[in-house]
Write a protein that holds these residues in place. Sequence first.
Motif, PDB file in Angstrom:
ATOM      1  N   THR A  62       0.806  -1.225   0.000  1.00 40.33           N
ATOM      2  CA  THR A  62       0.000   0.000   0.000  1.00 40.33           C
ATOM      3  C   THR A  62       0.838   1.273   0.000  1.00 40.33           C
ATOM      4  O   THR A  62       0.374   2.315  -0.455  1.00 40.33           O
ATOM      5  CB  THR A  62      -0.937   0.021   1.232  1.00 40.33           C
ATOM      6  OG1 THR A  62      -0.156  -0.136   2.421  1.00 40.33           O
ATOM      7  CG2 THR A  62      -1.955  -1.097   1.158  1.00 40.33           C
ATOM      8  N   LEU A  63       2.081   1.204   0.481  1.00 43.61           N
ATOM      9  CA  LEU A  63       2.870   2.426   0.664  1.00 43.61           C
ATOM     10  C   LEU A  63       3.950   2.645  -0.378  1.00 43.61           C
ATOM     11  O   LEU A  63       4.473   3.753  -0.504  1.00 43.61           O
ATOM     12  CB  LEU A  63       3.533   2.407   2.058  1.00 43.61           C
ATOM     13  CG  LEU A  63       2.596   2.462   3.257  1.00 43.61           C
ATOM     14  CD1 LEU A  63       3.362   2.170   4.545  1.00 43.61           C
ATOM     15  CD2 LEU A  63       1.929   3.826   3.343  1.00 43.61           C
ATOM     16  N   MET A 208      -3.632   4.003  -1.364  1.00 39.93           N
ATOM     17  CA  MET A 208      -3.352   3.063  -0.283  1.00 39.93           C
ATOM     18  C   MET A 208      -4.591   2.239   0.074  1.00 39.93           C
ATOM     19  O   MET A 208      -4.515   1.021   0.254  1.00 39.93           O
ATOM     20  CB  MET A 208      -2.824   3.808   0.941  1.00 39.93           C
ATOM     21  CG  MET A 208      -1.377   4.244   0.818  1.00 39.93           C
ATOM     22  SD  MET A 208      -0.683   4.879   2.375  1.00 39.93           S
ATOM     23  CE  MET A 208      -1.371   6.516   2.382  1.00 39.93           C
TER      24      MET A 208
END
Length: 463
Positions: A62-63, A208
Amino acid sequence: MPREPLSTTARWALTSLALSMLMPSLDTSIANAGLPILATAFDATFQQVQWIVLAYLLAITTLIVSVGRLGDSFGRRRLLLIGIGIFTAASLCCALSPGLGWLIGARAVQGLGAAIMFALTVALVADAVPKARAGSAMGLLATMSATGTTLGPSLGGLLMASVGWQAIFLLNVPLGLLNVWLVYRFLPADRASGPRVPFDYSGSAVLMLTLAAYALAMTLEGLMWPLLLASLCGAGVFILVEMKAQSPLIRLSLFSDARLSSSLALTLLVTTVMMTTLVVGPFYLHRGLGLSSAMVGVTLSVGPLLSALSGVPAGRLVDRFGAQRIVPGALLGMACGCALLALLPMSLGLPAYVLPIMLIAAGYALFQAANNTGLMAGVSQDQRGVVSAMLGLARNLGLITGAAVMGAVFALAAGDPTQAPATAIASGLHTTFGVATALMLLTLIISRVQATTRDSVNTAQPL
């Protein structure tokens, strides 16, 4: 023509990047072998301790794009130092965890540091070594990635058995301190950039949440379809947000460049196929061929080990012949390996399984070195971080998709793999690798379209 040797500074700079790739790769798999021990230590169920692995992978997935973009504006070397510091400190917190919730939280923070390291390591190759050695450098990073993932389970099991579960996390502390010094001492300082552009917080948050929904859809069977729908809606919202953003997280115009779009698609498809070998292999070897658990482990290490050993030679081939010539050959080799497994008679035994796996692994090493080198060579300085991160994201999504989708194909064809007879397991392997062969043929088509598009444009502009 002999190549000019790297300077001492360049060698140590490349060493720092290799270590920056090895550390997070090692922690991708090092905890897997110890999940039963961790379940006992924390008096938890298997489903609960699985989040020790999932929290780390979800944080990276997600990052990674957001931190890659942040590196382009904040400074890649500066952010890499911060990322290594976060990873090292979080590793210490993991080792000191008083409870399972604390450990899972610390692993998520560790995943943030890993996302920074994965996103920026490839982007910093151009600053660390001459352009003529970029292929070799990319090959070395591919070797470190494969070595870390391969070594993780065995090293984790050894440390847990001899020292205790805390040792698998404490290992990162001296490595992290060493790496901070290497990066600070030998990587070139960040170049001065223009006016600081605002970071796209809205786009980053939407992306995200979208990626988290997709990753969870691939791991939570009961919520798969609602989460997939949520991720699809999230993708639409992300496009709308990026179209209106003053300084978008990802410039949507990037995807109009065939080099980027095709490289990301190829990475996703190829890593999906690579994960298939790890999903299907254990069941075929154990229930199909009747191998012991020890022999299954040894056999499963052949492919990743060959990928690790092939990384540097593959990079040298890329430097010599060019990425454009290597990619189609690598994909063809992987396609042939998948086709052989799709037609594999069980009566031929273990050698008939291992040889195609070796062909797939060698092709994967060649593909990684050539694809990454070819793409990053055409990326402008201010976009290297985000493009490198997008490559890492495509790889992660491919691994997640391969585990979920190809695992489902195998289960559908074989029945319950934990109970199915040998003949059903063999049928499942044939079906699954038949699908994998189709995916590899699709990669060959994409590669051919990419080459045709490239040939039609005589002067390609940087991304």
